[in-house]
Enzyme design. Structure first.
Site, PDB file in Angstrom:
ATOM      1  N   THR A  89      -5.590  -7.462  10.792  1.00 38.76           N
ATOM      2  CA  THR A  89      -5.913  -6.160  10.187  1.00 38.76           C
ATOM      3  C   THR A  89      -5.450  -4.995  11.062  1.00 38.76           C
ATOM      4  OG1 THR A  89      -7.835  -7.193   9.158  1.00 38.76           O
ATOM      5  CG2 THR A  89      -7.814  -4.784   9.254  1.00 38.76           C
TER       6      THR A  89
ATOM      7  N   HIS B  50      -1.919  -5.463   1.540  1.00 43.32           N
ATOM      8  CA  HIS B  50      -3.156  -6.217   1.312  1.00 43.32           C
ATOM      9  C   HIS B  50      -2.793  -7.615   0.836  1.00 43.32           C
ATOM     10  CE1 HIS B  50      -7.098  -7.399  -0.225  1.00 43.32           C
ATOM     11  NE2 HIS B  50      -6.426  -7.904  -1.242  1.00 43.32           N
TER      12      HIS B  50
ATOM     13  N   ASN C 153      -1.803  -0.012   7.470  1.00 39.91           N
ATOM     14  CA  ASN C 153      -1.317  -1.361   7.804  1.00 39.91           C
ATOM     15  C   ASN C 153      -0.517  -2.017   6.686  1.00 39.91           C
ATOM     16  OD1 ASN C 153      -3.359  -2.097   6.097  1.00 39.91           O
ATOM     17  ND2 ASN C 153      -4.621  -3.109   7.654  1.00 39.91           N
TER      18      ASN C 153
ATOM     19  N   LYS D 283       0.823  -1.207   0.000  1.00 43.42           N
ATOM     20  CA  LYS D 283       0.000   0.000   0.000  1.00 43.42           C
ATOM     21  C   LYS D 283       0.868   1.272   0.000  1.00 43.42           C
ATOM     22  CE  LYS D 283      -3.838  -2.246   2.494  1.00 43.42           C
ATOM     23  NZ  LYS D 283      -4.691  -2.153   3.698  1.00 43.42           N
TER      24      LYS D 283
ATOM     25  N   TYR E  19     -12.180  -2.945  -3.206  1.00 38.98           N
ATOM     26  CA  TYR E  19     -12.685  -2.962  -1.833  1.00 38.98           C
ATOM     27  C   TYR E  19     -14.214  -2.955  -1.777  1.00 38.98           C
ATOM     28  CZ  TYR E  19      -8.066  -2.382   0.345  1.00 38.98           C
ATOM     29  OH  TYR E  19      -6.788  -2.575   0.806  1.00 38.98           O
TER      30      TYR E  19
ATOM     31  N   GLU F  58      -9.399 -10.493  -7.512  1.00 41.87           N
ATOM     32  CA  GLU F  58      -8.452  -9.378  -7.374  1.00 41.87           C
ATOM     33  C   GLU F  58      -7.333  -9.469  -8.413  1.00 41.87           C
ATOM     34  OE1 GLU F  58      -7.481  -9.794  -3.229  1.00 41.87           O
ATOM     35  OE2 GLU F  58      -9.443  -9.023  -2.599  1.00 41.87           O
TER      36      GLU F  58
HETATM   37  P1  IDP Z   1      -7.564  -6.898   5.665  1.00 39.22           P
HETATM   38  O1  IDP Z   1      -6.720  -5.908   4.896  1.00 39.22           O
HETATM   39  O2  IDP Z   1      -6.815  -7.460   6.844  1.00 39.22           O
HETATM   40  O3  IDP Z   1      -8.172  -7.969   4.786  1.00 39.22           O
HETATM   41  P2  IDP Z   1     -10.241  -5.755   5.837  1.00 39.22           P
HETATM   42  O4  IDP Z   1     -11.157  -5.940   6.992  1.00 39.22           O
HETATM   43  O5  IDP Z   1     -10.572  -6.469   4.569  1.00 39.22           O
HETATM   44  O6  IDP Z   1      -8.767  -6.072   6.327  1.00 39.22           O
HETATM   45  O7  IDP Z   1     -10.191  -4.188   5.550  1.00 39.22           O
HETATM   46  C1  IDP Z   1      -9.550  -3.702   4.389  1.00 39.22           C
HETATM   47  C2  IDP Z   1      -8.684  -2.527   4.750  1.00 39.22           C
HETATM   48  O8  IDP Z   1      -9.520  -1.447   5.160  1.00 39.22           O
HETATM   49  C3  IDP Z   1      -7.744  -2.745   5.922  1.00 39.22           C
HETATM   50  O9  IDP Z   1      -6.538  -3.378   5.549  1.00 39.22           O
HETATM   51  C4  IDP Z   1      -7.500  -1.330   6.383  1.00 39.22           C
HETATM   52  O10 IDP Z   1      -6.558  -0.666   5.543  1.00 39.22           O
HETATM   53  C5  IDP Z   1      -8.856  -0.688   6.144  1.00 39.22           C
HETATM   54  N1  IDP Z   1      -9.686  -0.711   7.356  1.00 39.22           N
HETATM   55  C6  IDP Z   1     -10.368  -1.749   7.874  1.00 39.22           C
HETATM   56  N2  IDP Z   1     -11.025  -1.416   8.987  1.00 39.22           N
HETATM   57  C7  IDP Z   1     -10.743  -0.098   9.189  1.00 39.22           C
HETATM   58  C8  IDP Z   1     -11.123   0.837  10.187  1.00 39.22           C
HETATM   59  O11 IDP Z   1     -11.878   0.533  11.119  1.00 39.22           O
HETATM   60  N3  IDP Z   1     -10.621   2.103  10.038  1.00 39.22           N
HETATM   61  C9  IDP Z   1      -9.796   2.475   9.015  1.00 39.22           C
HETATM   62  N4  IDP Z   1      -9.419   1.616   8.040  1.00 39.22           N
HETATM   63  C10 IDP Z   1      -9.887   0.346   8.133  1.00 39.22           C
HETATM   64 MG    MG Z   2      -9.683  -7.928   3.369  1.00 37.29          MG
END
Ligand code: IDP
Ligand code: MG
Length: 149
Positions: free
Chosen positions: A92, A116, A113, A10, A50, A127
């Site tokens: 996450t 992805h 974080n 990212k 997303y 994807e």
């Molecule tokens: P993942 O990347 O571990 O699969 P997902 O739940 O699919 O996590 O969420 C996608 C991305 O959305 C996360 O990696 C993070 O960058 C962002 N995200 C998820 N939850 C939050 C939140 O509560 N606040 C801000 N960003 C979030």
């Molecule tokens: Mg995800």
């Protein structure tokens, strides 16, 4: 089972100079790099990628962020690649991520974080198809692959 999975470094990781570190962790685990490109994601592609999160409170912030700078999109291949790379990535929320994982070692907050990774076979296929044409995915043999098949 040999799988392909989609991984994206990212914008935060690109800007922090962590592209090499992240690739190295996946590479050293033993997975095979099948495709890679650096790109700036259009809004439309980010929203498709997303789509499962559309309507959630963080959706707009997430799309803005993912489009805010270049990313490195990749396809990685290997035995149980989808679940195994999710383990290397970590939870996450980086504060819940186990030390030793990419997020556990290198990140602090969910919004930044770093990486992805596809979470299922269906997601991986979808994807990879969003980001790569068939002719951008390289097929090649490695010496040790013959032991697995
Ligand atoms: P993942 O990347 O571990 O699969 P997902 O739940 O699919 O996590 O969420 C996608 C991305 O959305 C996360 O990696 C993070 O960058 C962002 N995200 C998820 N939850 C939050 C939140 O509560 N606040 C801000 N960003 C979030
Ligand atoms: Mg995800």
């Amino acid at each position: 089972m040999i799988e392909q999975t989609f991984v994206m470094v990212k914008p935060d990781a690109v800007q922090r100079g962590l592209v090499g570190e992240i690739i190295q962790r996946i590479e050293r685990k033993g997975f095979k790099l099948a495709a890679m490109k650096m790109m700036r994601i259009e809004r439309y592609l980010a929203e498709q990628h997303y789509a499962e999160h559309s309507g959630k409170p963080f959706f707009r912030e997430l799309i803005d962020f993912i489009c805010s700078g270049p990313v490195v999109a990749m396809v990685w291949e290997g035995e149980e690649a989808i679940a195994s790379i999710r383990k290397l990535v970590g939870s996450t929320n980086p504060n819940d991520a186990t030390p030793g994982t990419i997020r556990g070692d290198l990140a602090i907050v969910t919004a930044f974080n770093l990486i992805h990774g596809s979470d299922s076979l269906r997601a991986a296929e979808r994807e990879i198809g969003l980001f790569f044409d068939h002719n951008e995915i390289c097929q090649y043999a490695r010496g040790m692959d013959s032991w697995l098949n």
